[in-house]
Scaffold this active site. Structure first.
Site, PDB file in Angstrom:
ATOM      1  N   GLU A  81       2.990   1.953  -0.990  1.00 14.55           N
ATOM      2  CA  GLU A  81       3.264   2.262  -2.393  1.00 14.55           C
ATOM      3  C   GLU A  81       3.691   0.942  -3.004  1.00 14.55           C
ATOM      4  O   GLU A  81       4.785   0.452  -2.745  1.00 14.55           O
ATOM      5  CB  GLU A  81       4.357   3.339  -2.463  1.00 14.55           C
ATOM      6  CG  GLU A  81       4.406   4.048  -3.782  1.00 14.55           C
ATOM      7  CD  GLU A  81       5.573   3.567  -4.603  1.00 14.55           C
ATOM      8  OE1 GLU A  81       5.337   2.677  -5.445  1.00 14.55           O
ATOM      9  OE2 GLU A  81       6.687   4.065  -4.399  1.00 14.55           O
ATOM     10  N   LEU A  82       2.763   0.341  -3.763  1.00 12.37           N
ATOM     11  CA  LEU A  82       2.953  -1.056  -4.180  1.00 12.37           C
ATOM     12  C   LEU A  82       3.247  -1.153  -5.680  1.00 12.37           C
ATOM     13  O   LEU A  82       3.662  -0.180  -6.304  1.00 12.37           O
ATOM     14  CB  LEU A  82       1.713  -1.859  -3.769  1.00 12.37           C
ATOM     15  CG  LEU A  82       1.343  -1.736  -2.275  1.00 12.37           C
ATOM     16  CD1 LEU A  82       0.066  -2.479  -1.958  1.00 12.37           C
ATOM     17  CD2 LEU A  82       2.477  -2.220  -1.382  1.00 12.37           C
ATOM     18  N   CYS A  94       8.829   1.467  -9.881  1.00 16.00           N
ATOM     19  CA  CYS A  94       7.408   1.067  -9.790  1.00 16.00           C
ATOM     20  C   CYS A  94       6.576   1.804 -10.832  1.00 16.00           C
ATOM     21  O   CYS A  94       5.481   1.365 -11.157  1.00 16.00           O
ATOM     22  CB  CYS A  94       6.850   1.385  -8.409  1.00 16.00           C
ATOM     23  SG  CYS A  94       7.728   0.567  -7.117  1.00 16.00           S
ATOM     24  N   GLU A 143       4.600  -7.102 -13.484  1.00 13.44           N
ATOM     25  CA  GLU A 143       5.510  -5.957 -13.440  1.00 13.44           C
ATOM     26  C   GLU A 143       6.877  -6.472 -13.896  1.00 13.44           C
ATOM     27  O   GLU A 143       7.440  -7.373 -13.275  1.00 13.44           O
ATOM     28  CB  GLU A 143       5.559  -5.452 -11.997  1.00 13.44           C
ATOM     29  CG  GLU A 143       6.143  -4.085 -11.865  1.00 13.44           C
ATOM     30  CD  GLU A 143       6.014  -3.542 -10.446  1.00 13.44           C
ATOM     31  OE1 GLU A 143       5.828  -4.325  -9.492  1.00 13.44           O
ATOM     32  OE2 GLU A 143       6.108  -2.316 -10.300  1.00 13.44           O
ATOM     33  N   GLY A 199       7.017  -1.435  -1.864  1.00  7.72           N
ATOM     34  CA  GLY A 199       7.476  -2.746  -2.318  1.00  7.72           C
ATOM     35  C   GLY A 199       6.368  -3.434  -3.094  1.00  7.72           C
ATOM     36  O   GLY A 199       5.466  -2.776  -3.640  1.00  7.72           O
ATOM     37  N   SER A 200       6.403  -4.754  -3.086  1.00  7.38           N
ATOM     38  CA  SER A 200       5.461  -5.491  -3.936  1.00  7.38           C
ATOM     39  C   SER A 200       4.061  -5.524  -3.323  1.00  7.38           C
ATOM     40  O   SER A 200       3.893  -5.445  -2.102  1.00  7.38           O
ATOM     41  CB  SER A 200       5.960  -6.923  -4.130  1.00  7.38           C
ATOM     42  OG  SER A 200       5.784  -7.641  -2.933  1.00  7.38           O
ATOM     43  N   LYS A 207      13.602  -0.113   8.089  1.00  8.46           N
ATOM     44  CA  LYS A 207      14.308  -1.317   7.627  1.00  8.46           C
ATOM     45  C   LYS A 207      14.559  -1.153   6.135  1.00  8.46           C
ATOM     46  O   LYS A 207      13.642  -1.241   5.323  1.00  8.46           O
ATOM     47  CB  LYS A 207      13.514  -2.600   7.881  1.00  8.46           C
ATOM     48  CG  LYS A 207      14.437  -3.816   7.758  1.00  8.46           C
ATOM     49  CD  LYS A 207      13.793  -5.044   7.176  1.00  8.46           C
ATOM     50  CE  LYS A 207      13.666  -5.114   5.706  1.00  8.46           C
ATOM     51  NZ  LYS A 207      14.873  -5.213   4.883  1.00  8.46           N
ATOM     52  N   PRO A 208      15.824  -0.860   5.759  1.00  3.52           N
ATOM     53  CA  PRO A 208      16.105  -0.714   4.328  1.00  3.52           C
ATOM     54  C   PRO A 208      16.152  -2.083   3.658  1.00  3.52           C
ATOM     55  O   PRO A 208      16.308  -3.107   4.324  1.00  3.52           O
ATOM     56  CB  PRO A 208      17.493  -0.061   4.314  1.00  3.52           C
ATOM     57  CG  PRO A 208      18.129  -0.470   5.610  1.00  3.52           C
ATOM     58  CD  PRO A 208      17.025  -0.696   6.599  1.00  3.52           C
ATOM     59  N   ALA A 209      16.058  -2.086   2.340  1.00  6.88           N
ATOM     60  CA  ALA A 209      16.140  -3.348   1.591  1.00  6.88           C
ATOM     61  C   ALA A 209      17.483  -4.022   1.862  1.00  6.88           C
ATOM     62  O   ALA A 209      18.498  -3.349   2.058  1.00  6.88           O
ATOM     63  CB  ALA A 209      15.988  -3.059   0.106  1.00  6.88           C
ATOM     64  N   TRP A 250      15.069  -1.305  -2.641  1.00  3.21           N
ATOM     65  CA  TRP A 250      16.457  -1.151  -3.091  1.00  3.21           C
ATOM     66  C   TRP A 250      16.577  -0.274  -4.336  1.00  3.21           C
ATOM     67  O   TRP A 250      17.668   0.156  -4.680  1.00  3.21           O
ATOM     68  CB  TRP A 250      17.096  -2.532  -3.381  1.00  3.21           C
ATOM     69  CG  TRP A 250      16.253  -3.399  -4.276  1.00  3.21           C
ATOM     70  CD1 TRP A 250      15.399  -4.381  -3.881  1.00  3.21           C
ATOM     71  CD2 TRP A 250      16.142  -3.337  -5.710  1.00  3.21           C
ATOM     72  NE1 TRP A 250      14.764  -4.935  -4.963  1.00  3.21           N
ATOM     73  CE2 TRP A 250      15.206  -4.317  -6.098  1.00  3.21           C
ATOM     74  CE3 TRP A 250      16.745  -2.568  -6.696  1.00  3.21           C
ATOM     75  CZ2 TRP A 250      14.855  -4.546  -7.429  1.00  3.21           C
ATOM     76  CZ3 TRP A 250      16.395  -2.779  -8.023  1.00  3.21           C
ATOM     77  CH2 TRP A 250      15.458  -3.751  -8.386  1.00  3.21           C
ATOM     78  N   ASN A 251      15.459  -0.057  -5.046  1.00  2.53           N
ATOM     79  CA  ASN A 251      15.598   0.639  -6.338  1.00  2.53           C
ATOM     80  C   ASN A 251      15.839   2.140  -6.179  1.00  2.53           C
ATOM     81  O   ASN A 251      16.405   2.781  -7.068  1.00  2.53           O
ATOM     82  CB  ASN A 251      14.401   0.351  -7.253  1.00  2.53           C
ATOM     83  CG  ASN A 251      13.076   0.787  -6.686  1.00  2.53           C
ATOM     84  OD1 ASN A 251      12.958   1.024  -5.485  1.00  2.53           O
ATOM     85  ND2 ASN A 251      12.075   0.885  -7.522  1.00  2.53           N
TER      86      ASN A 251
HETATM   87  C1  SIN Z   1       9.527   3.869  -7.099  1.00  2.00           C
HETATM   88  O1  SIN Z   1       9.839   3.244  -8.085  1.00  2.00           O
HETATM   89  O2  SIN Z   1       9.002   3.311  -6.139  1.00  2.00           O
HETATM   90  C2  SIN Z   1       9.769   5.347  -6.940  1.00  2.00           C
HETATM   91  C3  SIN Z   1       9.999   6.042  -8.196  1.00  2.00           C
HETATM   92  C4  SIN Z   1      10.123   7.531  -8.028  1.00  2.00           C
HETATM   93  O3  SIN Z   1       9.965   8.114  -6.949  1.00  2.00           O
HETATM   94  O4  SIN Z   1      10.371   8.157  -9.043  1.00  2.00           O
END
Ligand code: SIN
Length: 481
Positions: A252-253, A286, A383, A230-231, A176-178, A152-153
């Site tokens: 990408e965790l 992240c 985190e 995600g996490s 599948k989006p958040a 979602w971010n």
């Molecule tokens: C993320 O927080 O997963 C992506 C951040 C970004 O692409 O800058």
């Protein structure tokens, strides 16, 4: 053409009612109002979408790269054309300030542009043969049906970063989006349809909770590749589930990014970088700086300059002009961030500014700095995903590197120094996939994004990104006379 609010799933080129008929509410985190109700998809919808993507793969993978590129480029142009509507929707769904939403739309669109170009550059090899009657060739072919689970971010950019290379390579995809941000994803599907992307090539399944669809994505035999952002905890479950069908995986965790300020740093630039790295999207990325490591002799100077800027961050509804920090995604996030701050203070950290729910209440948290943090505190290991800067002291380079690497994560790290020998030493010693050197913003379409250790597998973006969606096929041509 305009974009209208889409609330049904997008499967096989059709706006589709959920198989079980349920809907869920999408909430604006700035005021907890309901934006819309959206189709709540389940495992049956996921299977239908995967089958549609499999059928579409038969022609899409054979569509010439030139034509796939044209579809992607049309999609890119439409996203730019509708950037203000998309940004407005994104801010209402996830709370980030409008200026950040606009940047995200442009950032996300740039993946479509870049991979429309990369589609034309998929190349094979011919290997010199030692035998007169044989030739060795290497071909690259689309992996097959892909599934993507996105956060979602970055409701638009993370979909684009996965789907653009997939489609460019000749794969089809189900996303599948958040649960917090399905509307931006469905708006992207609307524009994909307007761009003429054929039915079944790109599918979107909103759902109020991800587990059921995640299980189908990671176990269905027709899915050949799973990409997840995600996490780390959820990533590990998906990895285990995907093992039985040996899927290709990109993950990408989570991260625990150190931001090191050495005593030879340009302090003003370090403060500028710290603000952009930490407070982008209210600290909900992240790659946000998660631990500030500041050398003993410049500790007070850095904190004085940093806190002056942090105290001036304007907090409010991201749709209002001039707002620099919006709400956190929900109240659970506020509670988590606040608990980390309380724990650190109870164990001896200094509160420099903030440290509480913002006076606006709701999901707003005051931009915060805490000093004299040490590793006995939970904030050193978790985190944060919120607008809180914990500051640690260190005495020398060796200690800074040891502290920075003292985590199972390895996504992004940052450091500020003006000494070239130190820049090389430290960048080589940091166990991270991405390093910002005298720079707080590192994201770009052109470079490989991804982590090491428990922060993930694979890379997104740059010319590396498309390789994740291509299989290598070796052809041995014999019997030549
Ligand atoms: C993320 O927080 O997963 C992506 C951040 C970004 O692409 O800058």
């Amino acid at each position: 053409m305009t974009i209208s609010l889409k609330t049904l799933s997008y499967i096989d080129g059709k706006w589709t009612e959920p198989s079980l008929g349920g809907y869920f509410e999408v909430i604006n985190p700035a005021n907890n109002s309901v934006i819309s109700s959206v189709a709540n998809c389940g495992s049956q919808d996921a299977v239908t979408a995967i089958r549609a993507a499999s059928k579409a793969f038969q022609f899409w993978s054979k569509t010439p790269a030139e034509q796939r590129a044209e579809y992607l480029y049309r999609w890119y142009k439409l996203i730019l054309q509708h950037q203000h509507e998309l940004a407005d929707l994104m801010t209402r769904e996830c709370g980030k300030p409008l200026s950040e939403s606009l940047s995200e739309v442009v950032y996300g669109a740039s993946f479509l542009q870049w991979f429309s170009e990369e589609a034309r550059r998929i190349k094979g090899d011919i290997i010199q043969s030692p035998n007169a009657d044989k030739r060795f060739l290497v071909n690259k072919q689309a992996v097959g049906v892909c599934a993507a689970i996105t956060p979602w971010n970055f409701p638009l950019a993370m979909i684009a970063r996965k789907c653009a290379p997939a489609l460019a390579a000749g794969c089809t995809i189900v996303v599948k989006p958040a649960e917090a941000t399905p509307l931006t994803a469905l708006a992207m599907a609307d524009l994909a349809e307007q761009a003429g992307i054929p039915a079944g090539v790109f599918n979107v399944l909103p759902a109020s909770e991800g587990q059921e669809i995640g299980e189908v994505f990671s176990t269905h035999p027709l899915v050949r590749k799973l990409s997840f952002t995600g996490s780390t905890a959820v990533g590990k479950i998906l990895l285990k589930q995907a093992a039985d069908t040996v899927k290709r995986i990109s993950m990408e965790l989570g991260g625990n990014a150190p931001f090191i300020v050495f005593d030879d740093a340009d302090i003003d630039k370090a403060v500028e970088g710290a603000i952009s790295s930490k407070y982008r999207n209210a600290g909900q990325t992240c790659i946000c700086a998660n631990r500030f490591l500041v050398q003993e002799d410049i500790y007070d100077k850095f904190i004085a300059a940093f806190s002056e800027k942090v105290k001036s961050i304007r907090v409010g509804d991201g749709l209002q002009p001039g707002i620099q920090q919006g709400p956190l995604i929900n109240n659970k996030a506020v509670q988590k961030v606040d608990a980390l701050v309380r724990d650190a203070i109870a164990k001896g950290a200094d509160l420099i500014c903030g440290g509480k729910v913002h006076e606006l209440g709701g999901n707003f948290y005051t931009p915060t700095i805490i000093g004299n943090v040490d590793k006995s505190m939970a904030i050193a290991h978790e985190e944060i995903f919120g607008p809180v800067s914990p500051i640690f002291r260190f005495t020398d380079e060796r200690e800074a590197i040891a502290m920075a690497n003292d985590t199972p994560y390895g996504l992004a790290a940052y450091f500020y120094s003006q000494k070239m020998d130190r820049i090389w030493r430290v960048s080589e010693a940091l166990e991270y996939g991405m390093i910002g050197i005298n720079e707080g913003i590192i994201s770009t379409t052109l470079a490989p994004f991804g982590g090491v250790k428990q922060s993930g597998i694979g890379r997104e973006g740059g010319h590396y990104g498309i390789k994740e969606y291509l299989d290598i096929k070796y052809l041995c041509l014999g019997g030549l006379t």
